[in-house]
Write a protein that holds these residues in place. Sequence first.
Motif, PDB file in Angstrom:
ATOM      1  N   PHE A  19      -1.994  13.192   5.740  1.00 58.72           N
ATOM      2  CA  PHE A  19      -1.705  11.861   6.273  1.00 58.72           C
ATOM      3  C   PHE A  19      -2.958  11.214   6.842  1.00 58.72           C
ATOM      4  N   GLN A  20      -3.756  11.981   7.600  1.00 60.49           N
ATOM      5  CA  GLN A  20      -4.958  11.411   8.185  1.00 60.49           C
ATOM      6  C   GLN A  20      -5.966  10.988   7.118  1.00 60.49           C
ATOM      7  N   ALA A  21      -5.982  11.698   6.001  1.00 60.49           N
ATOM      8  CA  ALA A  21      -6.872  11.304   4.904  1.00 60.49           C
ATOM      9  C   ALA A  21      -6.469   9.934   4.365  1.00 60.49           C
ATOM     10  N   TRP A  22      -5.156   9.698   4.304  1.00 61.62           N
ATOM     11  CA  TRP A  22      -4.676   8.381   3.851  1.00 61.62           C
ATOM     12  C   TRP A  22      -5.050   7.300   4.859  1.00 61.62           C
ATOM     13  N   VAL A  23      -4.845   7.574   6.149  1.00 60.02           N
ATOM     14  CA  VAL A  23      -5.195   6.609   7.195  1.00 60.02           C
ATOM     15  C   VAL A  23      -6.680   6.266   7.110  1.00 60.02           C
ATOM     16  N   ARG A  24      -7.499   7.281   6.954  1.00 63.09           N
ATOM     17  CA  ARG A  24      -8.948   7.058   6.864  1.00 63.09           C
ATOM     18  C   ARG A  24      -9.285   6.200   5.652  1.00 63.09           C
ATOM     19  N   GLU A  25      -8.597   6.406   4.556  1.00 56.17           N
ATOM     20  CA  GLU A  25      -8.824   5.603   3.359  1.00 56.17           C
ATOM     21  C   GLU A  25      -8.550   4.123   3.634  1.00 56.17           C
ATOM     22  N   ILE A  26      -7.483   3.840   4.357  1.00 58.76           N
ATOM     23  CA  ILE A  26      -7.157   2.454   4.697  1.00 58.76           C
ATOM     24  C   ILE A  26      -8.216   1.877   5.625  1.00 58.76           C
ATOM     25  N   GLU A  27      -8.653   2.650   6.598  1.00 58.96           N
ATOM     26  CA  GLU A  27      -9.659   2.169   7.546  1.00 58.96           C
ATOM     27  C   GLU A  27     -11.004   1.912   6.879  1.00 58.96           C
ATOM     28  N   GLN A  28     -11.287   2.585   5.803  1.00 59.16           N
ATOM     29  CA  GLN A  28     -12.585   2.449   5.142  1.00 59.16           C
ATOM     30  C   GLN A  28     -12.650   1.271   4.177  1.00 59.16           C
ATOM     31  N   ILE A  29     -11.535   0.583   3.976  1.00 61.13           N
ATOM     32  CA  ILE A  29     -11.522  -0.528   3.021  1.00 61.13           C
ATOM     33  C   ILE A  29     -12.630  -1.547   3.306  1.00 61.13           C
ATOM     34  N   PRO A  30     -12.804  -2.027   4.551  1.00 60.37           N
ATOM     35  CA  PRO A  30     -13.866  -3.024   4.770  1.00 60.37           C
ATOM     36  C   PRO A  30     -15.275  -2.484   4.580  1.00 60.37           C
ATOM     37  N   TYR A  31     -15.431  -1.164   4.555  1.00 58.72           N
ATOM     38  CA  TYR A  31     -16.751  -0.576   4.318  1.00 58.72           C
ATOM     39  C   TYR A  31     -17.052  -0.476   2.816  1.00 58.72           C
ATOM     40  N   LYS A  32     -16.020  -0.700   2.010  1.00 55.10           N
ATOM     41  CA  LYS A  32     -16.181  -0.558   0.564  1.00 55.10           C
ATOM     42  C   LYS A  32     -16.168  -1.889  -0.174  1.00 55.10           C
ATOM     43  N   ALA A  33     -15.834  -2.960   0.533  1.00 54.56           N
ATOM     44  CA  ALA A  33     -15.804  -4.287  -0.084  1.00 54.56           C
ATOM     45  C   ALA A  33     -16.297  -5.307   0.930  1.00 54.56           C
ATOM     46  N   THR A  34     -16.992  -6.328   0.463  1.00 50.47           N
ATOM     47  CA  THR A  34     -17.523  -7.340   1.368  1.00 50.47           C
ATOM     48  C   THR A  34     -16.892  -8.708   1.170  1.00 50.47           C
ATOM     49  N   GLU A  35     -16.584  -9.061  -0.065  1.00 54.60           N
ATOM     50  CA  GLU A  35     -16.011 -10.376  -0.340  1.00 54.60           C
ATOM     51  C   GLU A  35     -14.539 -10.407   0.056  1.00 54.60           C
ATOM     52  N   PRO A  36     -14.078 -11.506   0.670  1.00 52.86           N
ATOM     53  CA  PRO A  36     -12.668 -11.608   1.069  1.00 52.86           C
ATOM     54  C   PRO A  36     -11.692 -11.345  -0.068  1.00 52.86           C
ATOM     55  N   ALA A  37     -12.020 -11.831  -1.256  1.00 53.60           N
ATOM     56  CA  ALA A  37     -11.122 -11.631  -2.391  1.00 53.60           C
ATOM     57  C   ALA A  37     -11.012 -10.155  -2.757  1.00 53.60           C
ATOM     58  N   MET A  38     -12.132  -9.454  -2.691  1.00 48.96           N
ATOM     59  CA  MET A  38     -12.120  -8.027  -3.008  1.00 48.96           C
ATOM     60  C   MET A  38     -11.369  -7.239  -1.939  1.00 48.96           C
ATOM     61  N   LEU A  39     -11.541  -7.633  -0.688  1.00 46.78           N
ATOM     62  CA  LEU A  39     -10.789  -6.977   0.387  1.00 46.78           C
ATOM     63  C   LEU A  39      -9.293  -7.151   0.159  1.00 46.78           C
ATOM     64  N   ALA A  40      -8.885  -8.382  -0.141  1.00 40.99           N
ATOM     65  CA  ALA A  40      -7.464  -8.654  -0.364  1.00 40.99           C
ATOM     66  C   ALA A  40      -6.929  -7.835  -1.537  1.00 40.99           C
TER      67      ALA A  40
END
Length: 256
Positions: free
Chosen positions: A32-53
Amino acid sequence: MTDTANFQIEQNDRELAASFAPPVVRARLGAFQAWVREIEQIPYKATEPAMLAMRFAWHRDAVADLFASPAKVRRHDAYEGLAQQAQEADCPDAAELVRIIDAAEDGLDPTKLTDIATLVQIIDAQSGGAMRVADRLAGGVASDELLTAAARASGLAHWIRGFAFRAGRKLALIPEDALERTGFNVHRLASGREPELAAAALAPVLDALEAELAILRELPACPPESYPALGAARLARATLKTARRADDLYRTDFRP
């Protein structure tokens, strides 16, 4: 400017607390924590708003697939890990996971962060939602009051440790009303050239963390069964002390 160093610590606070769990519980929490960490890392993996969305939308779809009938498990470590416990009675359900995803996305938009109350709502949904699931997976018996205070302390500390990254990317960081009181704005905050003013603007967030730590001190001790889920809150005090003493939050290393 220190950015990902304060987020991508070798073993984050939640994982450290989970390491105290018995092996079976540790494995369940780890998935479960691995999944949570994956969600938290989203802004570190994309910069453009469209890519984040798009990334957040992908994860919502992946959750829907996981709980569909028949289930469809995406070829992704985080979802393959969740799939192993998806049929267990105390596993997180789709609604719980989506609320965490939604809160993580809301927590990036500075226009939605109007005041401290709004920040606490985001923390309650993201950090609180994750901690409640973790406590259930650990077989914990923490009270609602303890869970709320621990999740807020842990979530606010995590938020503060992301100061440099959030500021530099012009993501939600300091509530709008606090910025207005100090005559600051997200563009000047992103420049990193006014650390004293930035620290003054962040003060209400530090005060909110200090208030939650004060509540925790007055509550009964964390039950041993719940420690692997709630133990991360113990590290929040160190974050507060470091932030209070920092000369320049843009270059502060929060790692213990």
